[in-house]
Write a protein that holds these residues in place. Structure first.
Motif, PDB file in Angstrom:
ATOM      1  N   THR A 262      15.019   4.469 -11.436  1.00  0.00           N
ATOM      2  CA  THR A 262      15.278   5.244  -9.985  1.00  0.00           C
ATOM      3  C   THR A 262      13.904   6.292  -9.964  1.00  0.00           C
ATOM      4  O   THR A 262      13.275   6.374 -10.677  1.00  0.00           O
ATOM      5  CB  THR A 262      16.458   6.355 -10.257  1.00  0.00           C
ATOM      6  N   ASN A 263      14.190   6.997  -8.953  1.00  0.00           N
ATOM      7  CA  ASN A 263      12.848   7.815  -8.425  1.00  0.00           C
ATOM      8  C   ASN A 263      12.686   8.884  -9.698  1.00  0.00           C
ATOM      9  O   ASN A 263      11.444   9.217  -9.828  1.00  0.00           O
ATOM     10  CB  ASN A 263      13.108   8.561  -7.324  1.00  0.00           C
ATOM     11  N   HIS A 264      13.556   9.353 -10.082  1.00  0.00           N
ATOM     12  CA  HIS A 264      13.483  10.534 -11.171  1.00  0.00           C
ATOM     13  C   HIS A 264      12.891   9.735 -12.237  1.00  0.00           C
ATOM     14  O   HIS A 264      12.414  10.644 -13.121  1.00  0.00           O
ATOM     15  CB  HIS A 264      14.853  11.157 -11.472  1.00  0.00           C
ATOM     16  N   CYS A 265      13.004   8.642 -12.758  1.00  0.00           N
ATOM     17  CA  CYS A 265      12.243   7.910 -13.788  1.00  0.00           C
ATOM     18  C   CYS A 265      10.847   8.086 -13.817  1.00  0.00           C
ATOM     19  O   CYS A 265      10.276   8.233 -14.782  1.00  0.00           O
ATOM     20  CB  CYS A 265      12.815   6.563 -13.879  1.00  0.00           C
ATOM     21  N   VAL A 266      10.286   8.293 -12.691  1.00  0.00           N
ATOM     22  CA  VAL A 266       8.979   8.467 -12.371  1.00  0.00           C
ATOM     23  C   VAL A 266       8.532   9.941 -13.130  1.00  0.00           C
ATOM     24  O   VAL A 266       7.597   9.787 -13.821  1.00  0.00           O
ATOM     25  CB  VAL A 266       8.073   8.145 -11.152  1.00  0.00           C
ATOM     26  N   ARG A 267       9.122  10.763 -12.779  1.00  0.00           N
ATOM     27  CA  ARG A 267       8.963  12.254 -13.116  1.00  0.00           C
ATOM     28  C   ARG A 267       9.284  12.100 -14.851  1.00  0.00           C
ATOM     29  O   ARG A 267       8.278  12.733 -15.425  1.00  0.00           O
ATOM     30  CB  ARG A 267      10.119  13.152 -12.835  1.00  0.00           C
ATOM     31  N   ALA A 268      10.190  11.329 -15.238  1.00  0.00           N
ATOM     32  CA  ALA A 268      10.445  11.358 -16.743  1.00  0.00           C
ATOM     33  C   ALA A 268       8.882  10.670 -17.358  1.00  0.00           C
ATOM     34  O   ALA A 268       8.637  11.132 -18.505  1.00  0.00           O
ATOM     35  CB  ALA A 268      11.451  10.513 -17.158  1.00  0.00           C
ATOM     36  N   THR A 269       8.486   9.650 -16.597  1.00  0.00           N
ATOM     37  CA  THR A 269       7.356   8.827 -17.157  1.00  0.00           C
ATOM     38  C   THR A 269       6.338   9.777 -17.258  1.00  0.00           C
ATOM     39  O   THR A 269       5.289   9.732 -18.266  1.00  0.00           O
ATOM     40  CB  THR A 269       6.850   7.687 -16.163  1.00  0.00           C
ATOM     41  N   THR A 270       6.050  10.673 -16.306  1.00  0.00           N
ATOM     42  CA  THR A 270       4.767  11.690 -16.190  1.00  0.00           C
ATOM     43  C   THR A 270       4.786  12.478 -17.459  1.00  0.00           C
ATOM     44  O   THR A 270       3.819  12.550 -18.239  1.00  0.00           O
ATOM     45  CB  THR A 270       4.816  12.505 -15.138  1.00  0.00           C
TER      46      THR A 270
ATOM     47  N   LEU B  30       0.906  -1.260  -0.074  1.00  0.00           N
ATOM     48  CA  LEU B  30      -0.049  -0.018   0.003  1.00  0.00           C
ATOM     49  C   LEU B  30       0.725   1.072   0.144  1.00  0.00           C
ATOM     50  O   LEU B  30       0.671   2.149  -0.961  1.00  0.00           O
ATOM     51  CB  LEU B  30      -0.842   0.039   1.278  1.00  0.00           C
ATOM     52  N   VAL B  31       1.800   1.104   0.745  1.00  0.00           N
ATOM     53  CA  VAL B  31       2.882   2.408   0.912  1.00  0.00           C
ATOM     54  C   VAL B  31       3.675   2.583  -0.413  1.00  0.00           C
ATOM     55  O   VAL B  31       3.799   3.811  -0.877  1.00  0.00           O
ATOM     56  CB  VAL B  31       3.691   2.464   2.238  1.00  0.00           C
ATOM     57  N   ARG B  32       4.007   1.444  -0.963  1.00  0.00           N
ATOM     58  CA  ARG B  32       4.601   1.540  -2.333  1.00  0.00           C
ATOM     59  C   ARG B  32       3.940   2.217  -3.431  1.00  0.00           C
ATOM     60  O   ARG B  32       3.884   3.073  -4.217  1.00  0.00           O
ATOM     61  CB  ARG B  32       5.249   0.102  -2.739  1.00  0.00           C
ATOM     62  N   LYS B  33       2.343   1.806  -3.498  1.00  0.00           N
ATOM     63  CA  LYS B  33       1.467   2.303  -4.345  1.00  0.00           C
ATOM     64  C   LYS B  33       1.178   3.743  -4.268  1.00  0.00           C
ATOM     65  O   LYS B  33       1.092   4.538  -5.247  1.00  0.00           O
ATOM     66  CB  LYS B  33       0.327   1.284  -4.270  1.00  0.00           C
TER      67      LYS B  33
ATOM     68  N   MET C 137      12.035   3.657  -5.909  1.00  0.00           N
ATOM     69  CA  MET C 137      11.507   2.913  -7.252  1.00  0.00           C
ATOM     70  C   MET C 137      12.547   1.788  -7.458  1.00  0.00           C
ATOM     71  O   MET C 137      12.028   0.975  -8.136  1.00  0.00           O
ATOM     72  CB  MET C 137      11.686   4.105  -8.259  1.00  0.00           C
ATOM     73  N   SER C 138      13.833   1.982  -7.119  1.00  0.00           N
ATOM     74  CA  SER C 138      14.746   0.817  -7.220  1.00  0.00           C
ATOM     75  C   SER C 138      14.231  -0.488  -6.716  1.00  0.00           C
ATOM     76  O   SER C 138      14.440  -1.550  -7.060  1.00  0.00           O
ATOM     77  CB  SER C 138      16.264   1.171  -6.628  1.00  0.00           C
ATOM     78  N   THR C 139      13.393  -0.349  -5.372  1.00  0.00           N
ATOM     79  CA  THR C 139      13.315  -1.505  -4.549  1.00  0.00           C
ATOM     80  C   THR C 139      11.937  -1.945  -5.318  1.00  0.00           C
ATOM     81  O   THR C 139      11.747  -3.440  -5.452  1.00  0.00           O
ATOM     82  CB  THR C 139      12.727  -0.924  -3.076  1.00  0.00           C
ATOM     83  N   ILE C 140      10.932  -1.036  -5.798  1.00  0.00           N
ATOM     84  CA  ILE C 140      10.016  -1.562  -6.699  1.00  0.00           C
ATOM     85  C   ILE C 140      10.268  -2.296  -7.794  1.00  0.00           C
ATOM     86  O   ILE C 140       9.606  -3.283  -8.305  1.00  0.00           O
ATOM     87  CB  ILE C 140       8.920  -0.211  -7.215  1.00  0.00           C
ATOM     88  N   SER C 141      11.287  -1.903  -8.441  1.00  0.00           N
ATOM     89  CA  SER C 141      11.884  -2.380 -10.009  1.00  0.00           C
ATOM     90  C   SER C 141      12.234  -3.952  -9.541  1.00  0.00           C
ATOM     91  O   SER C 141      11.917  -4.773 -10.425  1.00  0.00           O
ATOM     92  CB  SER C 141      12.946  -1.640 -10.436  1.00  0.00           C
TER      93      SER C 141
ATOM     94  N   ARG D 221      10.240  15.345  -7.861  1.00  0.00           N
ATOM     95  CA  ARG D 221      11.669  14.981  -8.486  1.00  0.00           C
ATOM     96  C   ARG D 221      12.463  14.094  -7.326  1.00  0.00           C
ATOM     97  O   ARG D 221      12.394  14.405  -6.074  1.00  0.00           O
ATOM     98  CB  ARG D 221      12.482  16.507  -8.267  1.00  0.00           C
ATOM     99  N   GLY D 222      12.819  12.992  -7.847  1.00  0.00           N
ATOM    100  CA  GLY D 222      13.598  12.143  -7.019  1.00  0.00           C
ATOM    101  C   GLY D 222      13.072  12.079  -5.543  1.00  0.00           C
ATOM    102  O   GLY D 222      11.981  11.613  -5.410  1.00  0.00           O
TER     103      GLY D 222
END
Length: 304
Positions: free
Chosen positions: A187-195, A50-53, A173-177, A65-66
């Motif tokens: 990495t965390n910043h990849c989520v920003r790039a995804t948006t 849940l906390v990851r989601k 994000m690395s842990t989720i990967s 950002r990150g």
């Protein structure tokens, strides 16, 4: 010699020697996005999933950002509202300071980013955030808290009276990967790039994307807007290989060329593009206004 020239020379030398291993922050591919949910690594079932989601969906919708500002979030950082059509959404309860929004620059634009509900979906981000807020430990004001282990779903509290660590948040994000078995370690910043990338591929204008990402300069998001998707990259490679190996369907100019009355067409001689000695010799290329490439392959003339 100027220091910049020296640095440029060093970079060029490293590149020629094959030592350029710059690792940019790629957007998460569509297949990997789906895998995170289908693997149940992001779900409402346990404190950890849940906390990851919640973390991922806040990073995605609010384009954060990150690890910036994550430890500063509190239980009151997000507020639930309804719009004029009675749709629920979460938004920030205050104007947060970040890299480009520090409150002293007249060029700053206010962000009104919203994370809307998906009624009827078990993947609804609003439902997950509401559940997370109800399961937090009220004795600690930190938004992200450490997960309890071996806790029953019926328990009122799922989290310790302790904030999640800086490193845990910074490597989330690395842990989720790794937990999801994704194709690469994001990495965390990849989520920003995804948006930014997802919105660009969906046809959202640069101004619209900037209203979500917080960028102040349109040039800053061009790499997201212009970059092809993973599916497009696969299609480019498959097209090249199919044509090169003769597996492409041969079509005549009259049947395959787009109508000039319905779409702008630019026809280029193959010999101009590739040189007369290539395997495409004698072919013509039609590039439609929509960016589609039509190749007319002609049999080579018999030698006399």
């Amino acid at each position: 010699m100027a220091a910049n020239h020296v640095m440029t020379g060093i970079v060029k030398t490293l590149k020629r020697e094959g030592a350029d291993k710059t690792n940019h922050h790629p957007p998460i591919s569509e297949g990997d996005l789906q895998k995170m949910y289908s693997s149940q690594v992001l779900s409402n079932k346990t404190p950890t999933t849940l906390v990851r989601k919640v973390w991922f969906e806040i990073m995605l919708h609010f384009c954060r950002r990150g690890r910036e500002g994550l430890r500063n979030l509190t239980s009151t950082s997000f507020i639930l509202k309804k719009d004029d059509s009675d749709r629920e959404y979460y938004t920030m309860a205050y104007n947060e300071a970040d890299k480009t929004h520090h409150g002293v620059d007249s060029r700053e634009s206010l962000k009104d980013t919203r994370m809307y509900a998906m009624p009827g979906s078990e993947l609804c981000p609003v439902q997950s955030l509401t559940l997370y807020l109800s399961k937090r430990n009220s004795k600690n004001d930190a938004f992200f808290q450490r997960s309890l282990t071996n806790v029953d779903q019926s328990c009122d509290v799922w989290y310790y009276n302790a904030p999640m660590g800086h490193n845990t948040l910074g490597c989330m994000m690395s842990t989720i990967s790794k937990a999801s078995g994704l194709s690469r370690n994001y990495t965390n910043h990849c989520v920003r790039a995804t948006t930014a990338t997802v919105l660009a591929h969906a046809g959202v204008s640069s101004v619209g994307i900037m209203s979500v990402t917080g960028h102040r300069n349109e040039q800053s998001i061009k790499s997201y807007v212009n970059a092809p998707s993973m599916a497009q990259r696969r299609q480019y490679s498959e097209t090249l290989q199919q044509v090169a190996t003769g597996q492409v369907n041969v079509s005549s100019p009259s049947s395959s060329a787009p109508s000039s009355s319905s779409v702008a067409v630019r026809e280029v001689s193959e010999s101009t593009m590739l040189g007369g000695g290539s395997l495409f010799c004698g072919s013509t290329f039609h590039v439609t206004g929509g960016g589609q490439l039509h190749i007319n392959v002609y049999p080579a003339p018999e030698k006399k």
